[in-house]
Scaffold this active site. Structure first.
Site, mmCIF file in Angstrom:
data_model
loop_
_atom_site.group_PDB
_atom_site.id
_atom_site.type_symbol
_atom_site.label_atom_id
_atom_site.label_comp_id
_atom_site.label_asym_id
_atom_site.label_seq_id
_atom_site.Cartn_x
_atom_site.Cartn_y
_atom_site.Cartn_z
ATOM 1 N N ASP A 102 -0.753 -1.238 -8.683
ATOM 2 C CA ASP A 102 -1.858 -0.789 -7.838
ATOM 3 C C ASP A 102 -2.264 -1.919 -6.900
ATOM 4 O O ASP A 102 -2.474 -3.056 -7.329
ATOM 5 C CB ASP A 102 -3.045 -0.377 -8.716
ATOM 6 C CG ASP A 102 -4.136 0.307 -7.912
ATOM 7 O OD1 ASP A 102 -4.098 1.541 -7.802
ATOM 8 O OD2 ASP A 102 -5.022 -0.405 -7.385
ATOM 9 N N ASN A 106 -7.768 -0.589 4.531
ATOM 10 C CA ASN A 106 -7.835 0.544 5.464
ATOM 11 C C ASN A 106 -9.094 0.495 6.308
ATOM 12 O O ASN A 106 -9.061 0.749 7.522
ATOM 13 C CB ASN A 106 -7.787 1.868 4.688
ATOM 14 C CG ASN A 106 -6.374 2.281 4.321
ATOM 15 O OD1 ASN A 106 -5.410 1.942 5.020
ATOM 16 N ND2 ASN A 106 -6.221 3.007 3.233
ATOM 17 N N HIS A 152 -5.777 2.598 9.177
ATOM 18 C CA HIS A 152 -4.781 3.243 8.324
ATOM 19 C C HIS A 152 -3.348 2.914 8.736
ATOM 20 O O HIS A 152 -2.438 2.957 7.899
ATOM 21 C CB HIS A 152 -5.003 4.760 8.330
ATOM 22 C CG HIS A 152 -6.217 5.163 7.541
ATOM 23 N ND1 HIS A 152 -6.199 5.351 6.183
ATOM 24 C CD2 HIS A 152 -7.497 5.389 7.933
ATOM 25 C CE1 HIS A 152 -7.406 5.686 5.758
ATOM 26 N NE2 HIS A 152 -8.215 5.718 6.804
ATOM 27 N N ASP A 163 -0.678 1.664 6.105
ATOM 28 C CA ASP A 163 0.684 2.193 5.903
ATOM 29 C C ASP A 163 1.724 1.081 5.974
ATOM 30 O O ASP A 163 2.725 1.108 5.258
ATOM 31 C CB ASP A 163 1.000 3.262 6.952
ATOM 32 C CG ASP A 163 0.298 4.585 6.676
ATOM 33 O OD1 ASP A 163 -0.287 4.728 5.574
ATOM 34 O OD2 ASP A 163 0.323 5.472 7.544
ATOM 35 N N GLU A 195 -2.209 4.115 -2.995
ATOM 36 C CA GLU A 195 -1.729 2.737 -3.143
ATOM 37 C C GLU A 195 -1.099 2.499 -4.504
ATOM 38 O O GLU A 195 -0.949 1.361 -4.941
ATOM 39 C CB GLU A 195 -2.896 1.762 -2.942
ATOM 40 C CG GLU A 195 -3.945 1.761 -4.030
ATOM 41 C CD GLU A 195 -5.043 2.799 -3.839
ATOM 42 O OE1 GLU A 195 -6.147 2.584 -4.376
ATOM 43 O OE2 GLU A 195 -4.804 3.817 -3.161
#
Length: 361
Positions: free
Chosen positions: A220, A228, A233, A237, A263
Site C-alpha cells: 500500500d 493526488n 491525479h 497515476d 494504491e
C-alpha cells in the site's frame, strides 16, 4: 448429405477448437505443447520462456510415451509436464541469436537428429522458444502447422492478457486473484493435478515445480491521497505506473503481481521460508524508498505479508491475514513490513477463525 470426408473437421481444426476453450495462460501453453507433440508425432517438446534480462528462463517440457504398433505410432495416456526456473542454456542463447539475426527458425543437424528451435514472438521480440528433435528435416506441412499454431497462440494469449491485466499498470487484475490462489493451493497440497477445463480434458498430467512455500504480500502506497491532492491525479497515476515498473524489475517473471485498484498491490511469490520472503520484500521496500519519483521525489510503501499453506485455503482468509499485518504497519508509523505470523507469535494481533477484513469477492 455429407460425404465421409466432410463428416468431421480436420484434426488441426479440432485441436484449435479445444485450445481456444481454455482461459488460463499456463494451461493454454501446456495444451499447446501437447497439441504440437501429437500433431508432429514427437516424444518430447519444450518451451523456454525468457525473463526480461535474458539471463534466466522458465523451462516447461511435455513428454509423452509413444507406443509402436504395426508401424503406427500412438500416444499413450501417460503424459507429463515439468516446469522449472533455470539459467538459459548456451545452445538456446545461440539459437536466439540466430533467430534474431536471420528472422528464421534455428535448425541444427546433429547425430542423425534435427534440433528445431522456433521463436515465440511478442511485439516482434523473442519472448520464448519452442524446441524439439526430429529424425527428418521439417516438411512444408509441418512448418505450416507450427507457424499457424504459434500465430494463433500469439493472438489468443494477447486477448487473454487483455482480460486479465489492469489497464493502467499492466499487472494482473484482482478478478484473476482467486483463480491463482486455487492453483497455488493445489500445488501446495499436491504435485498431482487432474483437471478438466471448460469441458476440454487436458488429460492426466503431473505438474512438477520447485519445492518451497508461497508468500503473499499486500503493498500500500503511504499517503497516496495527499499525493493526488497536492500533485493531481495525473501524477498519481504516474506513481502507480512507476511503482509497478519497479515491481516488475524486483520480482521474477513467474511471480504473480496484482493491482487491486487504487494504491493497493499484491504480490505472490515462491520462497524457501519466511526469512527469505522477508529479505525479498525488504529489498523491494528499500528500492521504492530510494527511487526518485518525478516532482514528488520520495514515496514510501507499507506491507503486510503471510505465508500460504494447507491451513488457509480461501482467498479471503489469506488476504485477510496479510491485511491485518498491513494495518499494523500503517498504524505504527508506515514505511514498514510486517508478517502476520510474527505479529501473531508476539501477541500483537489475535488469530481469527474467520476474517472479514476485506471483501474482494
Amino acid at each position: 448429405m455429407l460425404n465421409k470426408k466432410d463428416a468431421a473437421p480436420p484434426s488441426l481444426l479440432n485441436k484449435l477448437v479445444s485450445l481456444t476453450t481454455i482461459r488460463d495462460v499456463e494451461l493454454f501453453e501446456f495444451s499447446l505443447l501437447k497439441t504440437l507433440a501429437e500433431l508432429l508425432s514427437i516424444h518430447q517438446i519444450s518451451m523456454y520462456k525468457l525473463d526480461q534480462f535474458n539471463t534466466t528462463c522458465w523451462l516447461s517440457t511435455y513428454s509423452a510415451n509413444l507406443i509402436q504398433d504395426d508401424d503406427k505410432r500412438q500416444f499413450s495416456e501417460s503424459q507429463e509436464i515439468y516446469t522449472s526456473e533455470i539459467m538459459i542454456p548456451e545452445e538456446i542463447k545461440s539459437a536466439q541469436l540466430w533467430i534474431e539475426t536471420t528472422k528464421k527458425p534455428y535448425i541444427h543437424y546433429q547425430e542423425d537428429r534435427y534440433l528445431v528451435v522456433y521463436p515465440i514472438l511478442s511485439l516482434n521480440k523473442v519472448e520464448g522458444m519452442l524446441t524439439f528433435e526430429l529424425s527428418h528435416s521439417l516438411t512444408e506441412g509441418e512448418m505450416l502447422i507450427i507457424s499457424s499454431l504459434l500465430s494463433i497462440t500469439h493472438n489468443f494469449c494477447s486477448l487473454l492478457d487483455e482480460s486479465q491485466k489492469d489497464k493502467l499498470t499492466g499487472l494482473l487484475n484482482r478478478q484473476t486473484f482467486e483463480a491463482n490462489i486455487k492453483k497455488i493451493n493445489a500445488l501446495t497440497l499436491s504435485s498431482d493435478i487432474n483437471q478438466d477445463h471448460d469441458g476440454s480434458e487436458l488429460n492426466r498430467r503431473r505438474l512438477k515445480v520447485e519445492t518451497g512455500k508461497f508468500c503473499l504480500a499486500i503493498i500500500d502506497i503511504d499517503d497516496f491521497k495527499s499525493i493526488n491532492d497536492q500533485f493531481g491525479h495525473i501524477m498519481g497515476d504516474e506513481v502507480l505506473l512507476l511503482l509497478s515498473y519497479v515491481m516488475k524489475q524486483n520480482f521474477r517473471a513467474r511471480d504473480l503481481l496484482f493491482r487491486f485498484g487504487g494504491e493497493e498491490f499484491v504480490v505472490i511469490f515462491r520462497v524457501s521460508d519466511k526469512e527469505e520472503a522477508y529479505k525479498v520484500l525488504e529489498r523491494f521496500r528499500n528500492k521504492i524508498q530510494e527511487y526518485r519519483f518525478p516532482q514528488i521525489d520520495s514515496v514510501t510503501i507499507s506491507m503486510g505479508a503471510t505465508l500460504i499453506n494447507e491451513l488457509n485455503y480461501l482467498a479471503s482468509e489469506i488476504i485477510g491475514r496479510a491485511d491485518q499485518a498491513l494495518y499494523h504497519a500503517k498504524q505504527n508509523g508506515k514505511n514498514q513490513l510486517h508478517f502476520y505470523e510474527s505479529l501473531l507469535e508476539n501477541g500483537f494481533i489475535l488469530e481469527k477463525k474467520e476474517t472479514s477484513a476485506l471483501n474482494f469477492f
